[in-house]
Design a protein around this motif. Structure first.
Motif, mmCIF file in Angstrom:
data_model
loop_
_atom_site.group_PDB
_atom_site.id
_atom_site.type_symbol
_atom_site.label_atom_id
_atom_site.label_comp_id
_atom_site.label_asym_id
_atom_site.label_seq_id
_atom_site.Cartn_x
_atom_site.Cartn_y
_atom_site.Cartn_z
ATOM 1 N N GLU A 81 0.682 -1.267 0.023
ATOM 2 C CA GLU A 81 0.038 0.077 -0.005
ATOM 3 C C GLU A 81 0.644 1.349 -0.005
ATOM 4 O O GLU A 81 0.710 2.315 -0.677
ATOM 5 C CB GLU A 81 -0.968 -0.012 1.040
ATOM 6 N N LEU A 82 1.826 1.352 0.820
ATOM 7 C CA LEU A 82 2.838 2.360 0.740
ATOM 8 C C LEU A 82 3.497 2.567 -0.519
ATOM 9 O O LEU A 82 3.669 3.780 -1.063
ATOM 10 C CB LEU A 82 3.896 2.292 1.808
ATOM 11 N N ILE A 83 4.030 1.453 -1.173
ATOM 12 C CA ILE A 83 4.592 1.768 -2.549
ATOM 13 C C ILE A 83 3.522 2.304 -3.551
ATOM 14 O O ILE A 83 3.833 3.023 -4.399
ATOM 15 C CB ILE A 83 5.112 0.522 -2.947
ATOM 16 N N SER A 84 2.309 1.750 -3.358
ATOM 17 C CA SER A 84 1.270 2.031 -4.458
ATOM 18 C C SER A 84 0.946 3.462 -4.181
ATOM 19 O O SER A 84 0.782 4.443 -5.204
ATOM 20 C CB SER A 84 -0.151 1.336 -3.926
ATOM 21 N N LEU A 85 1.121 4.080 -2.881
ATOM 22 C CA LEU A 85 0.743 5.520 -2.309
ATOM 23 C C LEU A 85 1.716 6.452 -3.200
ATOM 24 O O LEU A 85 1.512 7.479 -3.768
ATOM 25 C CB LEU A 85 0.653 5.803 -1.167
ATOM 26 N N MET A 86 2.766 5.914 -2.996
ATOM 27 C CA MET A 86 4.147 6.740 -3.280
ATOM 28 C C MET A 86 4.311 6.970 -5.039
ATOM 29 O O MET A 86 4.438 7.795 -5.578
ATOM 30 C CB MET A 86 5.495 6.237 -2.821
ATOM 31 N N ILE A 87 3.872 5.926 -5.566
ATOM 32 C CA ILE A 87 3.775 5.829 -6.990
ATOM 33 C C ILE A 87 2.564 6.749 -7.574
ATOM 34 O O ILE A 87 2.843 7.657 -8.597
ATOM 35 C CB ILE A 87 3.490 4.226 -7.767
ATOM 36 N N GLN A 88 1.595 6.741 -6.833
ATOM 37 C CA GLN A 88 0.276 7.696 -7.213
ATOM 38 C C GLN A 88 0.890 9.157 -7.068
ATOM 39 O O GLN A 88 0.653 10.039 -7.848
ATOM 40 C CB GLN A 88 -0.883 7.374 -6.356
#
Length: 124
Positions: A81-88
């Protein structure tokens, strides 16, 4: 007087033409079969490569599960979830940067200024 049997004639006998056509057809069929075998081998290799990629994907997913311990829900978001948020966030920053560059170009065009930086004056 020249002997016609000793001099090869550039003209072929009419009976040789069907034989040449048959030989050409046989060569063409052999060539088509070779191409077919090559395509079949390529398809087999592609299928094997897909299977290997699928297996590798499964192994990587298993490795990630092993390396990242399970988190209780009260500890916060997971690594995924953290990586996904960072990509967004990175995508949004890139979009905003593009808008900023477009706006700066419009301002420069409107003002009629050059895109080169101003010359630095030397101190006297």
């Amino acid at each position: 007087m020249p002997n016609p049997e000793n001099n090869p004639s550039p003209k072929q006998n009419p009976s040789d033409a069907p034989l040449d056509t048959r030989e050409a057809l046989i060569k063409l069929i052999a060539l088509a079969q070779g191409i077919d075998h090559g395509q079949n081998a390529g398809l087999e290799a592609t299928g094997m490569l897909r299977e290997e990629i699928g297996a590798l994907h499964g192994l990587l997913a298993h490795l990630i599960e092993i390396l990242t311990p399970a988190q209780p829900e009260n500890e916060g978001p997971s690594l995924r979830e953290l990586i996904s948020l960072m990509i967004q966030q990175q995508r949004e920053m890139a979009r905003l940067l593009k808008e900023l560059v477009t706006a700066a170009r419009r301002i420069e065009t409107h003002l009629g200024t050059a895109t080169t930086p101003p010359a630095v004056q030397k101190a006297q």
